[in-house]
Design a protein around this motif. Structure first.
Motif, PDB file in Angstrom:
ATOM      1  N   ASN A 123       0.847  -1.192   0.000  1.00 55.49           N
ATOM      2  CA  ASN A 123       0.000   0.000   0.000  1.00 55.49           C
ATOM      3  C   ASN A 123       0.883   1.243   0.000  1.00 55.49           C
ATOM      4  O   ASN A 123       2.068   1.172   0.296  1.00 55.49           O
ATOM      5  N   VAL A 124       0.303   2.380  -0.328  1.00 56.58           N
ATOM      6  CA  VAL A 124       1.045   3.630  -0.354  1.00 56.58           C
ATOM      7  C   VAL A 124       0.612   4.476   0.835  1.00 56.58           C
ATOM      8  O   VAL A 124      -0.564   4.807   0.973  1.00 56.58           O
ATOM      9  N   ASP A 125       1.567   4.792   1.709  1.00 55.23           N
ATOM     10  CA  ASP A 125       1.275   5.635   2.866  1.00 55.23           C
ATOM     11  C   ASP A 125       1.472   7.112   2.546  1.00 55.23           C
ATOM     12  O   ASP A 125       0.746   7.963   3.058  1.00 55.23           O
ATOM     13  N   TYR A 126       2.481   7.415   1.742  1.00 53.09           N
ATOM     14  CA  TYR A 126       2.784   8.794   1.353  1.00 53.09           C
ATOM     15  C   TYR A 126       3.172   8.803  -0.119  1.00 53.09           C
ATOM     16  O   TYR A 126       3.624   7.794  -0.652  1.00 53.09           O
ATOM     17  N   PHE A 127       3.018   9.959  -0.749  1.00 49.69           N
ATOM     18  CA  PHE A 127       3.397  10.092  -2.154  1.00 49.69           C
ATOM     19  C   PHE A 127       3.816  11.523  -2.451  1.00 49.69           C
ATOM     20  O   PHE A 127       3.462  12.459  -1.744  1.00 49.69           O
ATOM     21  N   ALA A 128       4.574  11.670  -3.528  1.00 46.43           N
ATOM     22  CA  ALA A 128       4.904  12.975  -4.106  1.00 46.43           C
ATOM     23  C   ALA A 128       4.889  12.751  -5.616  1.00 46.43           C
ATOM     24  O   ALA A 128       5.803  12.128  -6.162  1.00 46.43           O
ATOM     25  N   SER A 129       3.847  13.229  -6.283  1.00 49.74           N
ATOM     26  CA  SER A 129       3.696  12.978  -7.714  1.00 49.74           C
ATOM     27  C   SER A 129       4.657  13.812  -8.560  1.00 49.74           C
ATOM     28  O   SER A 129       4.796  13.591  -9.753  1.00 49.74           O
ATOM     29  N   SER A 130       5.331  14.771  -7.926  1.00 54.11           N
ATOM     30  CA  SER A 130       6.386  15.540  -8.580  1.00 54.11           C
ATOM     31  C   SER A 130       7.366  15.994  -7.507  1.00 54.11           C
ATOM     32  O   SER A 130       7.087  15.870  -6.310  1.00 54.11           O
ATOM     33  N   MET A 131       8.479  16.513  -7.955  1.00 55.16           N
ATOM     34  CA  MET A 131       9.494  17.005  -7.015  1.00 55.16           C
ATOM     35  C   MET A 131       9.360  18.518  -6.888  1.00 55.16           C
ATOM     36  O   MET A 131       8.942  19.189  -7.832  1.00 55.16           O
ATOM     37  N   PRO A 132       9.759  19.064  -5.736  1.00 51.57           N
ATOM     38  CA  PRO A 132       9.774  20.519  -5.603  1.00 51.57           C
ATOM     39  C   PRO A 132      10.753  21.148  -6.600  1.00 51.57           C
ATOM     40  O   PRO A 132      11.682  20.491  -7.066  1.00 51.57           O
ATOM     41  N   ALA A 133      10.556  22.411  -6.903  1.00 53.51           N
ATOM     42  CA  ALA A 133      11.451  23.130  -7.821  1.00 53.51           C
ATOM     43  C   ALA A 133      12.893  22.988  -7.355  1.00 53.51           C
ATOM     44  O   ALA A 133      13.201  23.130  -6.175  1.00 53.51           O
ATOM     45  N   GLY A 134      13.771  22.665  -8.285  1.00 51.79           N
ATOM     46  CA  GLY A 134      15.187  22.508  -7.992  1.00 51.79           C
ATOM     47  C   GLY A 134      15.582  21.116  -7.525  1.00 51.79           C
ATOM     48  O   GLY A 134      16.761  20.831  -7.338  1.00 51.79           O
ATOM     49  N   TRP A 135      14.607  20.221  -7.346  1.00 48.29           N
ATOM     50  CA  TRP A 135      14.906  18.884  -6.831  1.00 48.29           C
ATOM     51  C   TRP A 135      14.604  17.772  -7.825  1.00 48.29           C
ATOM     52  O   TRP A 135      14.760  16.602  -7.514  1.00 48.29           O
TER      53      TRP A 135
END
Length: 186
Positions: A123-135
């Motif tokens: 299962n997925v507990d956390y996600f980030a569908s994109s990276m912050p600017a510069g990362w």
């Protein structure tokens, strides 16, 4: 006399050439490492950056930074921080991503508000569908916390090649080095 005059002329010419010769370029300034924090499970995560890791961890903790003896490892500080929240979760540090191998370079502290990750990686507990600017496309190593394992994806929205779910890695591997554009934690 003529020899003396020639010698003086040669010395003068060399002095003029030496003064006119281009100087070597100044050494490039050492890159300044950034210490940033971003929250998972939000659309378009934004990084807030600081000049020291301690300030970034203070921000990541929601202002509740546990003071440990000088020289305490990053892991000890993060573990103490996460353990201190108990059932009143404010923010949990789920991973720290690094731009260099062996946990060096600039760092990005990922936080979440749902506490520790569950044990199964199905299962997925956390996600980030994109990276912050510069990362985007700069991650080379990472450490995970709060029972979370990290899965790195090559493209935004969890597309392309991936590696994980894995615990901490001192080198993400050639296939994903400097190629992370989204994450999942389980």
């Amino acid at each position: 006399m003529r020899k003396l005059h020639r010698a003086a002329t040669v010395i003068a010419a060399l002095a003029i050439v030496g003064l006119a010769a281009p100087t070597a370029p100044a050494a490039a300034a050492e890159p300044v490492n950034q210490h940033c924090v971003a929250q998972a499970n939000v659309d378009n995560p934004q990084a807030v950056c600081f000049d020291t890791f301690t300030k970034a961890l203070q921000f990541a903790s929601g202002g509740v930074l546990y003071e440990l003896p000088k020289g305490s490892s990053v892991s000890a500080r993060v573990d103490a921080l996460n353990a201190g929240f108990g059932v009143n979760v404010v923010r949990t540090v789920i991973s720290i991503e690094y731009t260099g191998s062996n946990y060096t370079g600039s760092d990005l502290i990922w936080t979440g508000t749902s506490g520790n990750c569950s044990t199964p990686t199905g299962n997925v507990d956390y996600f980030a569908s994109s990276m912050p600017a510069g990362w985007d496309n700069v991650i080379s190593s990472f450490k995970t916390y709060a029972n979370c394992w990290d899965k790195h994806h090559e493209n935004t929205n969890f597309g392309g090649a991936s590696v994980g779910y894995e615990p901490s890695r001192s080198y993400i591997g050639g296939a994903m080095d400097n190629r992370t554009s989204s994450h999942r934690w389980s």
